[in-house]
Design a protein around this motif. Structure first.
Motif, PDB file in Angstrom:
ATOM      1  N   ARG A 115      -0.892  15.086   4.310  1.00  0.00           N
ATOM      2  CA  ARG A 115      -0.082  14.600   5.433  1.00  0.00           C
ATOM      3  C   ARG A 115       0.890  15.606   6.028  1.00  0.00           C
ATOM      4  O   ARG A 115       1.523  16.383   5.312  1.00  0.00           O
ATOM      5  CB  ARG A 115       0.695  13.374   4.977  1.00  0.00           C
ATOM      6  CG  ARG A 115      -0.193  12.153   5.071  1.00  0.00           C
ATOM      7  CD  ARG A 115       0.638  10.928   5.128  1.00  0.00           C
ATOM      8  NE  ARG A 115      -0.089   9.874   5.830  1.00  0.00           N
ATOM      9  CZ  ARG A 115       0.265   8.609   5.810  1.00  0.00           C
ATOM     10  NH1 ARG A 115       1.330   8.235   5.141  1.00  0.00           N
ATOM     11  NH2 ARG A 115      -0.427   7.718   6.454  1.00  0.00           N
ATOM     12  N   HIS A 161      -1.051  11.200   1.020  1.00  0.00           N
ATOM     13  CA  HIS A 161      -0.898   9.747   1.127  1.00  0.00           C
ATOM     14  C   HIS A 161      -1.420   9.078  -0.140  1.00  0.00           C
ATOM     15  O   HIS A 161      -2.589   9.211  -0.476  1.00  0.00           O
ATOM     16  CB  HIS A 161      -1.659   9.248   2.354  1.00  0.00           C
ATOM     17  CG  HIS A 161      -1.369   7.838   2.679  1.00  0.00           C
ATOM     18  ND1 HIS A 161      -2.347   6.893   2.833  1.00  0.00           N
ATOM     19  CD2 HIS A 161      -0.192   7.191   2.849  1.00  0.00           C
ATOM     20  CE1 HIS A 161      -1.788   5.724   3.105  1.00  0.00           C
ATOM     21  NE2 HIS A 161      -0.478   5.885   3.119  1.00  0.00           N
ATOM     22  N   ASP A 220      -3.434   2.080   3.736  1.00  0.00           N
ATOM     23  CA  ASP A 220      -2.701   1.386   4.792  1.00  0.00           C
ATOM     24  C   ASP A 220      -3.594   0.302   5.387  1.00  0.00           C
ATOM     25  O   ASP A 220      -4.744   0.568   5.725  1.00  0.00           O
ATOM     26  CB  ASP A 220      -2.290   2.373   5.890  1.00  0.00           C
ATOM     27  CG  ASP A 220      -1.173   3.296   5.432  1.00  0.00           C
ATOM     28  OD1 ASP A 220      -0.467   2.938   4.470  1.00  0.00           O
ATOM     29  OD2 ASP A 220      -1.023   4.372   6.033  1.00  0.00           O
ATOM     30  N   HIS A 262       2.269  -2.370   9.286  1.00  0.00           N
ATOM     31  CA  HIS A 262       1.129  -2.308   8.367  1.00  0.00           C
ATOM     32  C   HIS A 262       1.637  -2.523   6.948  1.00  0.00           C
ATOM     33  O   HIS A 262       2.838  -2.445   6.689  1.00  0.00           O
ATOM     34  CB  HIS A 262       0.413  -0.955   8.466  1.00  0.00           C
ATOM     35  CG  HIS A 262       1.165   0.204   7.864  1.00  0.00           C
ATOM     36  ND1 HIS A 262       2.216   0.821   8.502  1.00  0.00           N
ATOM     37  CD2 HIS A 262       1.034   0.840   6.681  1.00  0.00           C
ATOM     38  CE1 HIS A 262       2.677   1.809   7.740  1.00  0.00           C
ATOM     39  NE2 HIS A 262       1.989   1.833   6.620  1.00  0.00           N
ATOM     40  N   HIS A 321       1.479  -0.816   3.295  1.00  0.00           N
ATOM     41  CA  HIS A 321       1.075   0.309   2.454  1.00  0.00           C
ATOM     42  C   HIS A 321       0.918  -0.264   1.062  1.00  0.00           C
ATOM     43  O   HIS A 321       1.849  -0.808   0.483  1.00  0.00           O
ATOM     44  CB  HIS A 321       2.140   1.418   2.468  1.00  0.00           C
ATOM     45  CG  HIS A 321       1.868   2.503   1.466  1.00  0.00           C
ATOM     46  ND1 HIS A 321       1.279   3.702   1.800  1.00  0.00           N
ATOM     47  CD2 HIS A 321       2.086   2.559   0.130  1.00  0.00           C
ATOM     48  CE1 HIS A 321       1.153   4.443   0.710  1.00  0.00           C
ATOM     49  NE2 HIS A 321       1.643   3.772  -0.314  1.00  0.00           N
TER      50      HIS A 321
HETATM   51 ZN   LIG Z   1       0.837   4.333   3.727  1.00  0.00          ZN
END
Ligand SMILES: [Zn+2]
Length: 273
Positions: A164, A174, A178, A253, A255
């Motif tokens: 990332r 990450h 997600d 979202h 995670h």
């Molecule tokens: Zn995430």
């Protein structure tokens, strides 16, 4: 009857039963960020990988070690140690293969979430210690369930492990999946467990950590609301919160991350639709 006998034996001898009986296994994936499943070929009472305790399970009469492989694991041969009741130690080997994780570049409008100030750093360090403590929980009273349903109905990304960059600056890869869904969408426990901790964190926003036992721990971040309190037992399918956009996000979202032996592994290996 067999179960009762085992329980009595466990009470008489605390070293007797250490592998937990499970009804399914996760998908094996011997890559960084994956899960190795190694047949112990013995009756081990304890196992270790990189100094961390690992889960030993009994599946259909065979004992396996279930090992979370870190995203930064070297490619090649890895070893784990197994111990039997009489103290004998043996080593088992497994091979970690290469997996290509591509880069992802995101733009964050709140610059402090990319380059936190000194006060932020104090807070971030405190929070990460708090979460680490929950991730290293080892609860043998819980029976882990590997066959999980996705915690949210939404668009599942395959973003686990991506290298990332936030505002063109490299950051940690990450460590979860997600799932995009509108704010307020219910989030359900994907498997039974106990709420180990909850918090409102700098990067992760409103967060829940669920303990599923024997080092299997899941994390839910950026929530709008947290609907459960620490210490609560939850069943699979029970609502634990709602999707939000708290913490460092580019939109609403969930995670979701899965930890085994305090290693973040790919949640996709556990979803059984
Ligand atoms: Zn995430």
């Amino acid at each position: 009857m067999r179960r009762i006998l085992l329980c009595c034996a466990a009470l008489l001898c605390p070293f007797f039963v250490h592998a937990v009986e499970v009804t399914s296994l996760p998908v094996a994936s011997n890559v960084p960020g994956g899960v190795a499943i190694v047949e112990t070929a013995m009756t081990a009472t304890e196992g270790h990988y990189r100094n961390d305790k690992i889960m030993l399970v009994d599946f259909e009469g065979t004992q396996y070690a279930i090992i979370g492989i870190p995203l930064n694991a070297a490619i090649g041969e890895h070893s784990l140690t197994l111990e039997s009741a009489d103290g004998t130690k043996v080593t088992r080997l497994f091979t970690v293969q290469d997996k290509l994780y591509v880069e992802q570049r995101l733009t964050i409008t709140n610059e402090r979430q990319v380059n936190p100030n000194n006060d932020d750093m104090v807070r971030i360090n405190r929070e990460s210690a708090e979460m680490n403590e929950a991730f290293s929980s080892w609860d043998e009273t819980l029976q882990p369930v590997f066959a999980m349903r996705a915690p949210v109905d939404g668009v599942r990304s395959s973003s686990f492990g991506l290298k990332r960059f936030f505002n063109e600056q490299p950051r940690a890869p990450h460590s979860g999946m997600d799932i995009a869904a509108p704010e307020g969408t219910p989030i359900y426990a994907p498997a039974p467990g106990v709420v180990r901790s909850t918090g409102e964190y700098f990067f992760n926003g409103n967060t829940i950590i669920l303990d599923h036992g024997h080092g299997l721990i899941s994390l839910y971040c950026h929530m709008n609301t947290i609907d459960v309190a620490p210490g609560t037992r939850v069943e699979a399918g029970e609502q634990i919160g709602k999707v939000g956009q708290t913490g460092r996000v580019t939109g609403p979202h969930l995670h979701w991350s899965i930890n085994l032996n305090n290693v973040r592994v790919d949640p996709a290996l556990f979803i059984q639709d």
